[in-house]
Write a protein that holds these residues in place. Structure first.
Motif, PDB file in Angstrom:
ATOM      1  N   GLY A   7       0.870  -1.204   0.004  1.00  0.00           N
ATOM      2  CA  GLY A   7      -0.189   0.102   0.197  1.00  0.00           C
ATOM      3  C   GLY A   7       0.762   2.061   0.033  1.00  0.00           C
ATOM      4  O   GLY A   7       0.101   2.249   0.199  1.00  0.00           O
ATOM      5  N   LEU A   8       2.515   0.820  -0.410  1.00  0.00           N
ATOM      6  CA  LEU A   8       2.492   2.798   0.144  1.00  0.00           C
ATOM      7  C   LEU A   8       2.898   3.123  -1.886  1.00  0.00           C
ATOM      8  O   LEU A   8       3.366   4.150  -1.417  1.00  0.00           O
ATOM      9  CB  LEU A   8       4.383   2.357   0.383  1.00  0.00           C
ATOM     10  CG  LEU A   8       4.548   1.263   1.830  1.00  0.00           C
ATOM     11  CD1 LEU A   8       5.890   0.788   2.043  1.00  0.00           C
ATOM     12  CD2 LEU A   8       3.997   2.225   2.717  1.00  0.00           C
ATOM     13  N   PRO A  26      -1.774   2.160  -6.545  1.00  0.00           N
ATOM     14  CA  PRO A  26      -2.454   2.140  -8.540  1.00  0.00           C
ATOM     15  C   PRO A  26      -2.583   3.416  -8.811  1.00  0.00           C
ATOM     16  O   PRO A  26      -2.493   3.585  -9.725  1.00  0.00           O
ATOM     17  CB  PRO A  26      -3.542   0.685  -7.906  1.00  0.00           C
ATOM     18  CG  PRO A  26      -3.007   0.238  -6.654  1.00  0.00           C
ATOM     19  CD  PRO A  26      -2.816   1.094  -5.895  1.00  0.00           C
ATOM     20  N   ALA A  27      -3.644   4.265  -7.575  1.00  0.00           N
ATOM     21  CA  ALA A  27      -4.153   5.400  -8.246  1.00  0.00           C
ATOM     22  C   ALA A  27      -3.328   6.196  -8.859  1.00  0.00           C
ATOM     23  O   ALA A  27      -3.101   7.259  -9.291  1.00  0.00           O
ATOM     24  CB  ALA A  27      -4.698   6.450  -7.506  1.00  0.00           C
ATOM     25  N   ALA A  28      -1.608   5.566  -8.295  1.00  0.00           N
ATOM     26  CA  ALA A  28      -0.826   6.756  -9.199  1.00  0.00           C
ATOM     27  C   ALA A  28      -0.294   6.928 -10.386  1.00  0.00           C
ATOM     28  O   ALA A  28       0.059   7.377 -11.073  1.00  0.00           O
ATOM     29  CB  ALA A  28       0.904   6.938  -8.291  1.00  0.00           C
ATOM     30  N   ALA A  58       0.701   8.028  -0.218  1.00  0.00           N
ATOM     31  CA  ALA A  58       0.735   6.487  -0.161  1.00  0.00           C
ATOM     32  C   ALA A  58       1.609   6.673   0.920  1.00  0.00           C
ATOM     33  O   ALA A  58       1.392   6.147   1.623  1.00  0.00           O
ATOM     34  CB  ALA A  58       0.876   6.038  -0.825  1.00  0.00           C
ATOM     35  N   TRP A  59       3.011   7.471   0.806  1.00  0.00           N
ATOM     36  CA  TRP A  59       3.905   6.894   1.397  1.00  0.00           C
ATOM     37  C   TRP A  59       3.622   7.823   2.841  1.00  0.00           C
ATOM     38  O   TRP A  59       3.853   7.015   4.158  1.00  0.00           O
ATOM     39  CB  TRP A  59       5.133   7.568   1.504  1.00  0.00           C
ATOM     40  CG  TRP A  59       6.019   6.752   0.214  1.00  0.00           C
ATOM     41  CD1 TRP A  59       6.034   7.057  -1.032  1.00  0.00           C
ATOM     42  CD2 TRP A  59       6.359   5.719   0.589  1.00  0.00           C
ATOM     43  NE1 TRP A  59       6.529   6.135  -1.675  1.00  0.00           N
ATOM     44  CE2 TRP A  59       7.449   5.207  -0.430  1.00  0.00           C
ATOM     45  CE3 TRP A  59       7.256   4.761   1.702  1.00  0.00           C
ATOM     46  CZ2 TRP A  59       8.279   4.207  -0.298  1.00  0.00           C
ATOM     47  CZ3 TRP A  59       8.475   4.312   1.836  1.00  0.00           C
ATOM     48  CH2 TRP A  59       9.027   3.282   1.136  1.00  0.00           C
ATOM     49  N   LYS A  83       0.459   6.009   4.817  1.00  0.00           N
ATOM     50  CA  LYS A  83       0.752   4.500   5.222  1.00  0.00           C
ATOM     51  C   LYS A  83       1.894   4.467   5.357  1.00  0.00           C
ATOM     52  O   LYS A  83       3.070   3.632   5.577  1.00  0.00           O
ATOM     53  CB  LYS A  83       0.281   3.073   3.976  1.00  0.00           C
ATOM     54  CG  LYS A  83      -1.092   3.572   2.831  1.00  0.00           C
ATOM     55  CD  LYS A  83      -1.561   2.912   2.226  1.00  0.00           C
ATOM     56  CE  LYS A  83      -2.553   3.040   1.590  1.00  0.00           C
ATOM     57  NZ  LYS A  83      -3.357   2.566   2.458  1.00  0.00           N
ATOM     58  N   PRO A  84       2.081   4.941   6.971  1.00  0.00           N
ATOM     59  CA  PRO A  84       3.509   4.734   7.181  1.00  0.00           C
ATOM     60  C   PRO A  84       4.068   3.073   7.828  1.00  0.00           C
ATOM     61  O   PRO A  84       2.840   1.991   7.841  1.00  0.00           O
ATOM     62  CB  PRO A  84       3.791   5.016   8.667  1.00  0.00           C
ATOM     63  CG  PRO A  84       1.991   5.439   9.594  1.00  0.00           C
ATOM     64  CD  PRO A  84       1.206   5.381   8.423  1.00  0.00           C
ATOM     65  N   VAL A  85       4.909   2.546   7.732  1.00  0.00           N
ATOM     66  CA  VAL A  85       5.196   1.503   7.730  1.00  0.00           C
ATOM     67  C   VAL A  85       5.381   1.198   9.379  1.00  0.00           C
ATOM     68  O   VAL A  85       5.745   1.964  10.549  1.00  0.00           O
ATOM     69  CB  VAL A  85       6.819   1.089   7.652  1.00  0.00           C
ATOM     70  CG1 VAL A  85       7.508  -0.663   8.427  1.00  0.00           C
ATOM     71  CG2 VAL A  85       6.968   1.003   5.968  1.00  0.00           C
ATOM     72  N   ALA A  86       4.630  -0.072  10.009  1.00  0.00           N
ATOM     73  CA  ALA A  86       4.503   0.137  11.589  1.00  0.00           C
ATOM     74  C   ALA A  86       5.401  -0.268  11.639  1.00  0.00           C
ATOM     75  O   ALA A  86       6.485  -0.997  11.200  1.00  0.00           O
ATOM     76  CB  ALA A  86       3.631  -1.375  11.412  1.00  0.00           C
TER      77      ALA A  86
END
Length: 369
Positions: A327-328, A331-333, A362-363, A366-369
């Motif tokens: 999710g980073l 697809p909308a990009a 997106a970055w 949607k931060p990396v956990a």
């Protein structure tokens, strides 16, 4: 025991190293080279996991490649490296009996078929007939997972089959489709900017899915009005959007498969990236140590990557796919690149950083956990 190179190989290697050394000293590029043994007997590395406990098969389809006994040596390598994995060679009924007997002695199961009257665009019908016949044989023999490859391609990675099974377990499909597992595109031919361009040459997945993938109807050779009949002219003159929709075998098979599993394609790059995220995965050349005798023997390189700029020929690597899956990369990009459909093969593509603000959002969201 390590094989000692013969006189020719020693002299050629010395000359090659000196030539590359001069390029490094005088040229503008860093250059490396990669030697792969032609003979299975010269490959001594083996996977640490000999049997993953899941019945698997490798299907090699197409005409037997006799240059350097390529197909025969590939069968020998796979049988030695993956002894628990069946190897099926699916080829044509007019193949000389001596070639088939040698493959059988090396441990391959042999399936032969009659060639279709119409080979189809880019020989897609030849692939469909021989691939299906081999996959059917593999399933009848109990294979749960299948790697479908070509008789002129070889994947040298020692732990290839255990790695592919691990990927299938780690990354199940996104859901909402009639699909048992992801379909993995191996090696080369998975293109980022061409809609639904998953490689059709070497795939891995659940046997039911791989059979469904090659269960598309045979295709007539007729092209739309205005298409050149010469394939090289087609790549030079036809926009990649039209090429993907009306001619390319890769996109025909991927789009047909998506429709059969209940996810009909919308024929946009955004939807294509979504399909890669949800239904497919890429295991690239670096991970598989993929060698295509027809391709790399011509280009003399493992990668067609251009460092100067992105082109419509740019490969989607595992890292690109992982960004989609995580999710980073949204697809909308891809909306910023939809006009690429009007470009020709290998033409430049606008830089992602300048054209894709959605990717940066997106970055941020949607931060990396």
């Amino acid at each position: 025991m390590r094989r000692r190179d013969g006189l020719f190989d020693r002299l050629a290697n010395r000359l090659l190293r000196r030539t590359i050394g001069e390029i490094l000293r005088r040229g503008a590029y860093y250059v490396t080279y990669h030697r792969r043994p032609k003979r299975a007997a010269d490959i001594g590395i083996r996977p640490e996991i000999a049997d993953c406990g899941v019945p698997c098969a490798i299907v090699l389809q197409g005409p037997v490649d006799t240059i350097d006994d390529f197909t025969l040596e590939t069968v020998r390598l796979y049988r030695a490296r993956d002894p628990a994995c069946r190897v099926v060679v699916s080829t044509w009924r007019d193949t000389p009996a001596a070639l088939l007997e040698a493959l059988a002695r090396a441990g391959a199961e042999i399936v032969t078929s009659d060639k279709p009257a119409d080979p189809g665009p880019f020989n897609v019908n030849l692939q469909l007939v021989s691939a299906r016949a081999g996959i059917v044989r593999a399933r009848e023999g109990g294979a749960v997972f299948v790697m479908k490859s070509r008789t002129d391609q070889r994947l040298y990675a020692p732990s290839l089959m255990p790695m592919l099974l691990a990927l299938a377990r780690t990354f199940p499909p996104g859901g909402g489709t009639r699909q048992r597992a992801r379909v993995f595109g191996l090696g080369q031919g998975n293109l980022l900017y061409v809609p639904y361009h998953l490689t059709d040459q070497t795939l891995f997945g659940h046997a039911d899915d791989i059979l469904a993938y090659y269960d598309a109807p045979l295709r007539e050779s007729a092209y739309p009005p205005g298409f050149p009949r010469d394939q090289l002219r087609m790549f030079r003159e036809v926009p990649i959007g039209a090429l993907a929709r009306h001619a390319a075998a890769e996109t025909y098979l991927a789009a047909s498969f998506l429709a059969r599993i209940g996810r009909p394609p919308a024929w946009t790059l955004e939807d294509s990236w979504g399909a890669f995220r949800d239904c497919f995965c890429v295991v690239d050349q670096a991970a598989t140590d993929f060698y295509w005798r027809k391709g790399q023997a011509t280009t003399l390189t493992d990668s067609l990557l251009s460092y100067a700029c992105a082109t419509t020929r740019r490969e989607m690597g595992f890292s690109d796919w992982l960004l989609l899956h995580a999710g980073l990369l949204d697809p909308a990009a891809a909306r910023a690149f939809e006009e690429v459909a009007q470009a020709r093969f290998e033409e430049p593509v606008a830089p992602r950083a300048a054209a894709s603000p959605a990717a940066h959002r997106a970055w941020e969201t949607k931060p990396v956990a």
